[in-house]
Design a protein around this motif. Structure first.
Motif, PDB file in Angstrom:
ATOM      1  N   SER A 217      -4.527 -32.608   8.324  1.00 47.72           N
ATOM      2  CA  SER A 217      -4.875 -32.566   9.742  1.00 47.72           C
ATOM      3  C   SER A 217      -4.694 -31.131  10.237  1.00 47.72           C
ATOM      4  O   SER A 217      -3.828 -30.392   9.758  1.00 47.72           O
ATOM      5  N   ARG A 218      -5.527 -30.739  11.181  1.00 44.38           N
ATOM      6  CA  ARG A 218      -5.486 -29.375  11.718  1.00 44.38           C
ATOM      7  C   ARG A 218      -4.296 -29.250  12.659  1.00 44.38           C
ATOM      8  O   ARG A 218      -4.193 -29.980  13.651  1.00 44.38           O
ATOM      9  N   VAL A 219      -3.416 -28.308  12.340  1.00 42.93           N
ATOM     10  CA  VAL A 219      -2.195 -28.177  13.120  1.00 42.93           C
ATOM     11  C   VAL A 219      -2.155 -26.931  13.988  1.00 42.93           C
ATOM     12  O   VAL A 219      -1.406 -26.884  14.970  1.00 42.93           O
ATOM     13  N   ARG A 220      -2.940 -25.905  13.654  1.00 40.98           N
ATOM     14  CA  ARG A 220      -2.845 -24.679  14.434  1.00 40.98           C
ATOM     15  C   ARG A 220      -4.058 -23.782  14.172  1.00 40.98           C
ATOM     16  O   ARG A 220      -4.582 -23.728  13.060  1.00 40.98           O
ATOM     17  N   ASP A 221      -4.499 -23.073  15.215  1.00 39.09           N
ATOM     18  CA  ASP A 221      -5.417 -21.945  15.071  1.00 39.09           C
ATOM     19  C   ASP A 221      -4.598 -20.680  15.269  1.00 39.09           C
ATOM     20  O   ASP A 221      -3.949 -20.508  16.307  1.00 39.09           O
ATOM     21  N   VAL A 222      -4.638 -19.817  14.263  1.00 41.94           N
ATOM     22  CA  VAL A 222      -3.800 -18.626  14.273  1.00 41.94           C
ATOM     23  C   VAL A 222      -4.685 -17.397  14.416  1.00 41.94           C
ATOM     24  O   VAL A 222      -5.595 -17.182  13.594  1.00 41.94           O
ATOM     25  N   SER A 223      -4.465 -16.593  15.429  1.00 39.86           N
ATOM     26  CA  SER A 223      -5.213 -15.343  15.582  1.00 39.86           C
ATOM     27  C   SER A 223      -4.815 -14.377  14.471  1.00 39.86           C
ATOM     28  O   SER A 223      -3.626 -14.227  14.158  1.00 39.86           O
ATOM     29  N   ALA A 224      -5.801 -13.737  13.897  1.00 43.99           N
ATOM     30  CA  ALA A 224      -5.512 -12.837  12.780  1.00 43.99           C
ATOM     31  C   ALA A 224      -6.674 -11.886  12.593  1.00 43.99           C
ATOM     32  O   ALA A 224      -7.806 -12.309  12.382  1.00 43.99           O
ATOM     33  N   SER A 225      -6.406 -10.586  12.682  1.00 44.63           N
ATOM     34  CA  SER A 225      -7.454  -9.590  12.478  1.00 44.63           C
ATOM     35  C   SER A 225      -7.209  -8.739  11.243  1.00 44.63           C
ATOM     36  O   SER A 225      -8.121  -8.076  10.758  1.00 44.63           O
TER      37      SER A 225
END
Length: 367
Positions: A217-225
């Motif tokens: 299950s999708r638990v988090r969207d993490v910003s990352a560049s």
């Protein structure tokens, strides 16, 4: 007097002009005679070269054409690739030296106005002969999706056809590669993962499951560049294995799913240092390249991660529940695999065990 009406002198008819044919004026002269009381007509066709022929001689000179580029259909973001073209002289005379330009186009039509990636001079090229030449291409750092590449050959002064000097475009898809993840730290209620990718993404979709057979299950969207991102998952159960996977995204473009990775949370309260693990290893044969090595060990109770040493140097930390380590940088000499030695320690928050027996992965004897 004799019968003057018995003989008739031949009568010459006027000359009649006819339309030209094949660039030559055609004239017809009709002769009328009376022979044995019968009238005979004779038509004479006379051709004269009164103009240039409509059939021009075939063109003479070189004629250079460029093949569609030989390039990969897709390339991971941040990677380079090799592009090669073939130049063919299909004219009637040897082509002199000229220059081939490798181009990046904004669309599927390759022209000399496109962005130049590089160039290479040709040698003289005999009729029906060809030559190959190429360039290493580094796609734009901010580009994703399909990019178009091609080449044009600089036309020669005596070339037969200068409208065919550019190739057809080759489309190369620049895609986001799936990221790689691993648990690098843990407590009794959290696991910290390091997520690595080739760059280009602006975020990760992180998925988790609690058991090996459960659903993600999708638990988090993490910003990352950047190329490396740290993510800590909190509120977990003690002494429990969790599995993760991630997808790298930039706007609406996303990578395939990563391979899954896992981690084991620590127990609550004090714990003993784990026992020494039992180990073994094997050489991994690579058909076209340097062979690699893999080390295995048995699970040790209360161990939440393992340290792997190569020739006394710490090579990796592997989080439980994983029980092996793939070494893509073993001992080598001039590109050839050499005997490599490994030792493993089992660890948790209390510390690490002693060294395991040394695993020696040797070169097989010849024959």
């Amino acid at each position: 007097m004799g019968d003057t009406g018995s003989q008739v002198a031949p009568r010459k008819l006027p000359r009649l002009a006819t339309p030209t044919r094949g660039g030559k004026e055609m004239t017809t002269r009709r002769l009328q005679t009376k022979t044995q009381g019968r009238l005979a007509m004779a038509v004479l066709v006379i051709a004269c070269a009164c103009g240039d022929s409509a059939t021009e001689p075939p063109p003479d000179g070189p004629d250079l054409i460029v093949s569609i580029p030989d390039a990969p259909a897709s390339v991971a973001y941040g990677s380079t690739f090799h592009m090669e073209v073939t130049v063919l002289n299909r004219g009637t005379r040897t082509a002199g030296r000229t220059q081939v330009f490798f181009l990046h186009s904004a669309d599927q039509t390759i022209t000399t106005a496109d962005a130049v990636l590089g160039s290479e001079f040709t040698d003289t090229l005999a009729v029906d002969r060809e030559l190959q030449m190429g360039v290493r291409v580094e796609p734009p750092r901010d580009a994703l999706g399909t990019l178009y590449y091609g080449a044009c050959v600089d036309p020669l002064p005596d070339e037969i056809d200068t409208e065919n000097n550019c190739s057809v475009a080759a489309g190369v898809e620049i895609f986001l590669p799936p990221p790689f993840g691993a648990v690098v730290d843990r407590t009794h209620q959290s696991l910290t993962s390091r997520i690595v990718s080739g760059g280009g993404q602006t975020s990760y979709q992180v998925y988790r499951r609690r058991s090996e057979a459960g659903d993600f299950s999708r638990v988090r969207d993490v910003s990352a560049s950047g190329e490396e991102t740290s993510y800590t998952d909190t509120g977990l159960e003690p002494n429990t294995v969790y599995y993760y996977k991630a997808i790298a995204c930039k706007d609406a473009i996303c990578s395939d799913e990563s391979d899954e990775w896992g981690g084991l949370t620590e127990v609550v309260g004090p714990v003993d240092i784990p026992a020494v693990p039992e180990t073994r290893g094997e050489k991994v044969n690579i058909s076209f390249g340097t062979d690699k090595a893999r080390v295995h060990w048995d699970a040790v109770p209360r161990a939440t991660y393992y340290r792997v040493y190569q020739d006394e140097d710490l090579d990796a930390e592997v989080s439980a529940p994983a029980l092996s380590y793939y070494d893509d940088d073993p001992n080598t000499f001039l590109g050839a695999y050499q005997t490599t030695r490994y030792k493993v320690q089992a660890c948790n928050k209390a510390g690490c065990s002693g060294d395991s027996e040394t695993v020696v992965i040797t070169i097989p004897p010849p024959g």
